[in-house]
Design a protein around this motif. Structure first.
Motif, short mmCIF file in Angstrom:
data_model
loop_
_atom_site.label_atom_id
_atom_site.label_comp_id
_atom_site.label_asym_id
_atom_site.label_seq_id
_atom_site.Cartn_x
_atom_site.Cartn_y
_atom_site.Cartn_z
N ARG A 213 5.16 -2.08 -5.05
CA ARG A 213 6.47 -2.25 -4.42
C ARG A 213 6.34 -2.61 -2.95
O ARG A 213 7.10 -3.42 -2.42
CB ARG A 213 7.31 -0.99 -4.61
CG ARG A 213 8.14 -1.00 -5.88
CD ARG A 213 9.21 0.05 -5.86
NE ARG A 213 8.65 1.36 -6.09
CZ ARG A 213 8.58 1.94 -7.29
NH1 ARG A 213 9.03 1.32 -8.34
NH2 ARG A 213 8.07 3.14 -7.43
N GLU A 216 5.48 -6.17 -2.82
CA GLU A 216 6.65 -6.98 -3.13
C GLU A 216 7.60 -7.03 -1.94
O GLU A 216 8.22 -8.05 -1.67
CB GLU A 216 7.39 -6.41 -4.35
CG GLU A 216 6.65 -6.62 -5.66
CD GLU A 216 7.38 -5.99 -6.83
OE1 GLU A 216 8.22 -5.10 -6.59
OE2 GLU A 216 7.10 -6.37 -7.98
N ARG A 217 7.70 -5.89 -1.20
CA ARG A 217 8.61 -5.85 -0.06
C ARG A 217 8.18 -6.84 1.01
O ARG A 217 9.00 -7.48 1.67
CB ARG A 217 8.65 -4.43 0.52
CG ARG A 217 9.60 -4.29 1.70
CD ARG A 217 9.81 -2.84 2.08
NE ARG A 217 8.59 -2.19 2.48
CZ ARG A 217 8.03 -2.33 3.68
NH1 ARG A 217 8.58 -3.13 4.57
NH2 ARG A 217 6.93 -1.69 3.99
N THR A 220 9.39 -10.25 0.01
CA THR A 220 10.81 -10.48 -0.24
C THR A 220 11.48 -11.12 0.98
O THR A 220 10.97 -11.03 2.10
CB THR A 220 11.52 -9.16 -0.57
OG1 THR A 220 12.88 -9.43 -0.93
CG2 THR A 220 11.53 -8.22 0.63
N GLU A 270 18.27 -0.43 -1.81
CA GLU A 270 18.31 -1.71 -1.09
C GLU A 270 17.44 -1.67 0.17
O GLU A 270 16.75 -2.64 0.49
CB GLU A 270 19.76 -2.06 -0.72
CG GLU A 270 20.63 -2.44 -1.91
CD GLU A 270 20.17 -3.72 -2.58
OE1 GLU A 270 19.70 -4.64 -1.88
OE2 GLU A 270 20.27 -3.80 -3.81
N GLU A 273 13.76 -1.94 -0.66
CA GLU A 273 13.36 -3.26 -1.15
C GLU A 273 13.46 -4.34 -0.08
O GLU A 273 13.19 -5.51 -0.35
CB GLU A 273 14.24 -3.65 -2.35
CG GLU A 273 14.02 -2.78 -3.58
CD GLU A 273 15.01 -3.08 -4.69
OE1 GLU A 273 15.84 -4.01 -4.50
OE2 GLU A 273 14.97 -2.41 -5.73
#
Length: 354
Positions: A213, A216-217, A220, A270, A273
């Protein structure tokens, strides 16, 4: 968003289900047809594998003679399960079905991603960290509830991992256990597909999910905007959003989004992320300070904004001492905010590259 298991139990354990059930035109699992859709010839389907979607009568008739499309089924389920609102996917029609199939084919994961998707799916249905997930009744009971629960979990895991058969899913479960990310308990070897009774994510599994994660952050383009919701701030929000969009970032403000469940859960998800957070702290809003602190606690960068009012000597006098330590953008008007925020984002994060 949590796995919508309660809704599925209500539907698939209903005594009228057998009479009202139909074959899902996409995966061929036993599904449930609900009220008419938004358009004249459309209706809704609730499927244990595909999720909820809207489909036209024309496409439904066309797919009846086709083989199961498990790739499309998995793609639809992932779209449905992780969307912010609770609306069905679709409508699926003869005009867009080929495009959806191409998207599904492009989204097909490799082995390592399937491992991650299965672990993520297990975490997704846990009500709390460390919860045992029952995938078969340890007492050997064959009640309708136990059967339905096993079949619903199995269909969910098959879809989320793009698995075409139970043996493939079984291999992924065993892979997670071999890697130390998953543990079994009360294993009964005579069960269908070799599944255990209980599964649980190990500390190593949670750490692995957190590492993915975090990665992924950093990839993003999502940016959370923390600010007081009032009409006077609308132009400030538009300015921030404009700067972010021009640099390739997607602005997220909770009152502009659709969500289900508790708003605090949505806000925290939110923030976690997001690539970074922009916090407008001029109003000394307690919610903004909470979101500011939560982001910092999760090592997510925060860009504070503070407006200097006309004839105001020191704008920092109106904010708490702890916040004064941060490199805050002080602005007097929207044009100044636009210029300073743009330069700060460029220097810290650069333009987002797809």
């Amino acid at each position: 968003m949590k796995f919508k298991i309660e809704k599925y139990f209500r539907i698939f354990l209903n005594e009228e289900f057998e009479k009202l059930s139909i074959e899902c035109p996409i995966c061929k699992f036993k599904a449930f047809k609900t009220e008419s859709g938004k358009k004249g010839d459309c209706f809704f389907i609730v499927c244990p594998r595909c999720g909820e979607y809207e489909i036209s009568e024309t496409l439904n008739a066309e797919l009846k003679s086709k083989e199961p499309d498990l790739m499309l089924s998995s793609y639809l389920r992932r779209l449905y399960e992780f969307r912010k609102d609770d609306e069905p996917i679709g409508p699926l029609t003869t005009y867009n079905i080929d495009s959806l199939k191409k998207d599904a084919e492009r989204s097909k994961p490799e082995y390592s991603e399937k491992i991650y998707l299965l672990l993520k799916a297990i975490e997704h249905i846990q009500e709390y960290t460390g919860e045992d997930i029952i995938v078969w009744n340890s007492s050997g009971s064959e009640s309708n509830f136990d059967k339905a629960k096993f079949e619903l979990f199995r269909a969910y895991f098959l879809a989320m991992t793009y698995s075409s058969r139970g043996k493939e899913l079984e291999y992924l479960f065993h892979s997670l256990r071999e890697l130390g990310y998953l543990q079994y308990s009360n294993v009964m070897l005579n069960l269908q597909e070799g599944f255990p009774n209980y599964i649980n994510i190990t500390p190593y599994g949670y750490k692995y999910l957190e590492e993915i994660r975090n990665k992924e952050r950093f990839e993003t383009n999502k940016v959370f905007i923390a600010m007081a919701f009032k009409p006077e701030n609308d132009n400030i929000y538009k300015t921030i959003k404009q700067v972010l969009n021009k640099l390739g970032y997607d602005a997220v403000r909770v009152d502009k989004e659709h969500y289900t469940g508790y708003i605090i859960d949505f806000i925290l998800a939110e923030i976690k992320e997001s690539r970074f957070v922009v916090a407008e702290i001029t109003d000394k809003n307690l919610n903004v300070f909470f979101e500011f602190s939560y982001a910092l606690g999760h090592k997510i960068p925060v860009i504070p904004l503070l407006k200097k009012e006309k004839d105001e000597k020191d704008p920092f006098e109106k904010i708490p001492f702890d916040i004064k330590q941060f490199n805050t953008i002080v602005y007097e008007n929207e044009e100044q905010l636009k210029e300073k925020l743009r330069d700060r984002i460029r220097n810290l994060f650069g333009r987002y590259k797809v």
